[in-house]
Enzyme design. Structure first.
Site, PDB file in Angstrom:
ATOM      1  CB  SER A 190      -7.501 -12.821  -2.379  1.00 18.12           C
ATOM      2  OG  SER A 190      -7.949 -11.699  -2.934  1.00 18.12           O
ATOM      3  CG  HIS A 246      -2.009   0.954   0.968  1.00 18.23           C
ATOM      4  ND1 HIS A 246      -1.707   2.223   1.643  1.00 18.23           N
ATOM      5  CD2 HIS A 246      -3.135   1.024   0.708  1.00 18.23           C
ATOM      6  CE1 HIS A 246      -2.919   2.946   1.718  1.00 18.23           C
ATOM      7  NE2 HIS A 246      -3.716   2.054   0.791  1.00 18.23           N
TER       8      HIS A 246
END
Length: 467
Positions: free
Chosen positions: A372, A171
């Site tokens: 995921s 991120h």
């Protein structure tokens, strides 16, 4: 009706845009026309008594709410769970100013706080991530970015001359932390599934073995949902000669921190990790951005300072903190419980696999990581299409994040709309779908080179193939 082969189904999807494929069967569908994306409002602050008609605050807010209500179904590319009813039970709290200033475990000198709710939330996550109540410290943050800033801050304080190692799929807040704290940064390559390239990590650790390591581990990368292997990284650190006092590990589990514990226990403070952060408004769901940051109590002293005028120790970044968000998180956790969250996890995983399978059957490039709910696919050609469905795009790929608030019906609508639009984008063969092998791997790419054929429409609507 007999089951169809994958190749036959992809041909049917391409040649019959008014048909829908579900589990190998064909059924009629209605063309999807999502409402247009929300336009930017041209607003000004209206003086009391001067606003009337279309310029009155009530009229503007009413139209704003209607627009949001129309668009809520088409929010596929950003990780917010927008399914909750907090406003019904918790709206009366808005009449109070709730400020959780300073340390959650220190009594406030005033009554208007929610630290008792905050500690209850922290206790719940501490148990989930396997750290004893008297061994952890943490707080409810304003979101995942603050959690990453705090975790890396701890690492910098413990290891002042340490180097920050973070994969290129981390991120952006991790790289922001490196700039803010002026930490030397080693960016680690990633595989096509978003997971850290361990050989590159090993080589850079060996190159810098005279300095400590601050390592950011992704428990679900932002775009692909890749999960870095904690055990693999710990073994590499040992192999490279890093003792426990020479490394610090921060886990960015913004989205997957509430998913993976119910599938595969990869987050545990029984391992030598230093901190974990999640975003509370993502998988769990909260109408206000927030997060949870947990670290070891032994690290608390390195950050904490006594602030006399608030009568509290403080090791947080923000100081004054929203007192509503701990109550919102507590309410969600208490309403769902571990069983309810586990049900959300399994439903989202199944829905993500369902969308992946449908895209594969339609000969559309797609990838989904095992742990995921982020379905990565080829980037749509039409900007308006991505705006309609609120998709996030990087290079040649886009993604759909399957959250508890996204129904299978919505995924069907998205799939049908995409297939119909692709017919127009690629109908004459002059433009082909992008090759995404470099982005998600050759085995997941359905372009002409990697799939062996390319199916498209001519104006006569006949099926053609190009090698």
């Amino acid at each position: 009706m007999m089951m169809l082969s994958t190749k036959m189904m992809s041909k049917i999807v391409a040649s019959l845009p008014s048909e829908n494929i579900v589990n190998g069967n064909i059924k009629k569908v209605v063309k999807v026309t999502p409402p247009g994306p929300r336009k930017k409002l041209q607003l000004a602050v209206v003086e009391p008594g001067l606003g009337s008609g279309v310029s009155s605050p009530d009229y503007i807010l009413d139209n704003y709410l209607k627009t949001l209500s129309q668009r809520i179904k088409y929010h596929l590319g950003f990780p917010e769970n927008i399914y909750y009813d907090h406003h019904i039970a918790l709206a009366p709290l808005l009449q109070f100013h709730l400020n959780n200033c300073g340390d959650p475990f220190t009594e406030n000198p005033v009554d208007f706080h929610s630290k008792d709710f905050e500690v209850a939330v922290l206790d719940w996550f501490a148990k989930l991530w396997e750290i004893e109540k008297d061994e952890y410290w943490g707080y409810v943050t304003h979101g995942g970015t603050e959690g990453n800033l705090h975790g890396i801050w701890i690492g910098r304080e413990l290891l002042p001359n340490g180097i920050l190692y973070a994969s290129k799929d981390s991120h952006y807040s991790v790289f922001k932390a490196a700039r803010l704290y002026k930490i030397d940064l080693e960016m680690i390559n990633t595989s096509t599934n978003g997971e850290m390239d361990y050989s590159d990590l090993r080589a850079k650790l060996l190159h810098n073995k005279d300095k400590p390591a601050i390592i950011n581990i992704n428990i679900g990368t932002t775009f692909k949902g890749g999960v870095d292997g904690i055990d693999v990284i710990l073994q590499i650190l040992e192999d490279c000669g890093y003792s426990h006092d020479k490394f610090y590990i921060h886990c960015d589990a913004a989205l997957n921190g509430l998913i993976v514990p119910f599938i595969k226990n990869v987050i545990s403070f029984k391992k030598p990790i230093g901190s974990v952060t999640i975003s509370g408004h993502k998988f769990l769901g909260c109408p206000i951005p927030c997060g949870v940051q947990i670290t070891r109590k032994s690290h608390f002293a390195y950050l904490s300072r006594n602030v006399e005028y608030i009568a509290s120790m403080d090791a947080t970044i923000s100081g004054s903190r929203n007192g509503l968000t701990p109550i919102l998180l507590w309410y969600s956790l208490s309403s769902k419980g571990q069983i309810g969250i586990q049900q959300d996890v399994m439903r989202c995983l199944n829905n993500a696999r369902y969308l992946r399978d449908r895209l594969q059957q339609a000969n559309i490039s797609v990838m989904l990581n095992e742990l995921s709910t982020i379905v990565v696919l080829e980037r749509p050609r039409d900007h308006e299409f991505t705006r309609h469905w609120q998709l996030s795009c990087v290079r040649n790929i886009a993604h759909v994040i399957v959250m508890p608030s996204i129904t299978r019906e919505t995924l069907d609508d998205f799939f049908i709309d995409l297939v119909q639009k692709r017919k127009m984008w690629y109908q004459d063969g002059s433009v082909k779908p992008p090759c995404v092998a470099d982005d998600i791997g050759a085995k997941n790419c359905a372009c002409a080179l990697h799939n062996g054929q390319y199916i498209f429409f001519k104006e006569t609507n006949t099926l053609s193939s190009r090698r």
